[in-house]
Design a protein around this motif. Structure first.
Motif, short mmCIF file in Angstrom:
data_model
loop_
_atom_site.label_atom_id
_atom_site.label_comp_id
_atom_site.label_asym_id
_atom_site.label_seq_id
_atom_site.Cartn_x
_atom_site.Cartn_y
_atom_site.Cartn_z
N ALA B 103 0.85 -1.18 0.00
CA ALA B 103 0.00 0.00 0.00
C ALA B 103 0.89 1.24 0.00
CB ALA B 103 -0.91 0.01 1.22
N PHE B 104 0.57 2.19 -0.85
CA PHE B 104 1.36 3.41 -0.98
C PHE B 104 0.58 4.57 -0.37
CE2 PHE B 104 4.46 1.40 -3.60
CZ PHE B 104 3.78 0.42 -4.29
N PHE B 105 1.31 5.41 0.36
CA PHE B 105 0.65 6.46 1.11
C PHE B 105 0.86 7.83 0.49
CE2 PHE B 105 -0.99 4.65 5.06
CZ PHE B 105 -0.52 3.35 4.95
N GLY B 106 -0.16 8.69 0.64
CA GLY B 106 -0.02 10.08 0.27
C GLY B 106 0.77 10.80 1.34
N GLN B 107 1.04 12.08 1.10
CA GLN B 107 1.86 12.85 2.03
C GLN B 107 1.04 13.43 3.18
OE1 GLN B 107 0.91 13.58 -1.07
NE2 GLN B 107 1.44 15.69 -1.63
N GLY B 108 -0.28 13.24 3.15
CA GLY B 108 -1.12 13.69 4.25
C GLY B 108 -1.67 15.09 4.07
N THR B 109 -2.76 15.35 4.76
CA THR B 109 -3.40 16.68 4.77
C THR B 109 -3.65 17.08 6.20
OG1 THR B 109 -4.52 16.32 2.66
CG2 THR B 109 -5.43 18.01 4.12
N ARG B 110 -3.12 18.24 6.56
CA ARG B 110 -3.35 18.74 7.92
C ARG B 110 -4.55 19.67 7.89
NH1 ARG B 110 -1.16 18.03 12.28
NH2 ARG B 110 0.71 17.13 11.36
N LEU B 111 -5.61 19.26 8.56
CA LEU B 111 -6.84 20.06 8.61
C LEU B 111 -6.94 20.78 9.94
CD1 LEU B 111 -9.70 20.95 7.70
CD2 LEU B 111 -10.55 18.78 8.61
N THR B 112 -7.15 22.08 9.87
CA THR B 112 -7.38 22.88 11.07
C THR B 112 -8.72 23.57 10.92
OG1 THR B 112 -5.00 23.26 11.35
CG2 THR B 112 -6.49 24.70 12.57
N VAL B 113 -9.59 23.33 11.87
CA VAL B 113 -10.92 23.96 11.84
C VAL B 113 -10.96 25.03 12.94
CG1 VAL B 113 -13.40 23.58 11.94
CG2 VAL B 113 -11.89 21.77 11.09
N VAL B 114 -11.25 26.25 12.53
CA VAL B 114 -11.24 27.36 13.50
C VAL B 114 -12.64 27.89 13.74
CG1 VAL B 114 -8.87 27.98 12.94
CG2 VAL B 114 -10.77 29.05 11.70
#
Lengths: 109, 114
Positions: B103-114
């Motif tokens: 399985a190959f992974f993406g680099q990720g997404t950092r979500l910040t909800v304000v």
């Protein structure tokens, strides 16, 4: 449900030293993955082991799966700063991968 | 190895709005894609598994109406966080698998909800 326990949780070693990270499963492993993650980034595939007693190496990293297929170890020889990061073991279950909590490796210059 | 691209890398949104995260397999056809969530200093928690053209399978405790997953093609899966709240702030990572076991992974997404 299958659980993976990694030890140690955190590890600090001097550059050039060898180290070992362990991964123990509560059930038989049918596929054991090792990934490395830099903080806040994606995962880099290291190795996958499937057979009891299997051992694989890539550069200075060697991973083994025991004969009973419930424990795996990751060994790094002559550690370098580039080895720093989080090492995650994952168990293949059905069509997905379930991960352990990871081992945070710090390398001191 | 194969490349999985995730977009955006980071996103900040207001509470109550929806956010879409894309996961693309660039050089292979991904029959199965996985979405994970990672809290600070913790491991990856599998949220759901999606197969191209069919509904996603959610892990226990994950709200399917909250986290909408679409896998419309063999190279694209999207995760939409609907009516986002601060507790949804996290690091989301996708992975993709073709016909093999890796399985190959993406680099990720950092979500910040304000």
């Amino acid at each position: 449900s299958q659980e993976l326990e990694q030890s140690p949780q955190s590890l600090i070693v001097q550059e050039g030293k060898n180290l070992t990270i362990n991964c123990t499963s509560s059930k038989t492993l049918y596929g054991l993955y090792w990934y490395k993650q830099k903080y806040g980034e994606g995962l880099i595939f290291l190795m996958m082991l499937q057979k009891g007693g299997e051992e694989k190496s890539h550069e200075k990293i060697t991973a083994k799966l025991d004969e009973k297929k419930q424990q795996s170890s990751l060994h790094i020889t002559a550690s370098q700063p580039s080895h720093a990061g989080i090492y995650l073991c994952g168990a293949g279950k059905d069509d997905k991968i379930i991960f352990g909590k990871g081992t945070r490796l710090h390398i001191l210059p | 190895g194969a490349v999985v691209s995730q977009h955006p890398s980071w996103v900040i949104c207001k509470s109550g709005t929806s956010v879409k995260i894309e996961c693309r397999s660039l050089d292979f056809q991904a029959t199965t894609m996985f979405w994970y969530r990672q809290f600070p200093k913790q491991s990856l928690m599998l949220m759901a598994t999606s197969n191209e053209g069919s509904k996603a399978t959610y892990e226990q405790g994950v709200e399917k109406d909250k986290f909408l997953i679409n896998h419309a093609s063999l190279t694209l899966s999207t995760l939409t966080v609907t009516s986002a709240h601060p507790e949804d702030s996290s690091f989301y990572i996708c992975s993709a698998r073709g016909g093999g076991v890796e399985a190959f992974f993406g680099q990720g997404t950092r979500l910040t909800v304000v």
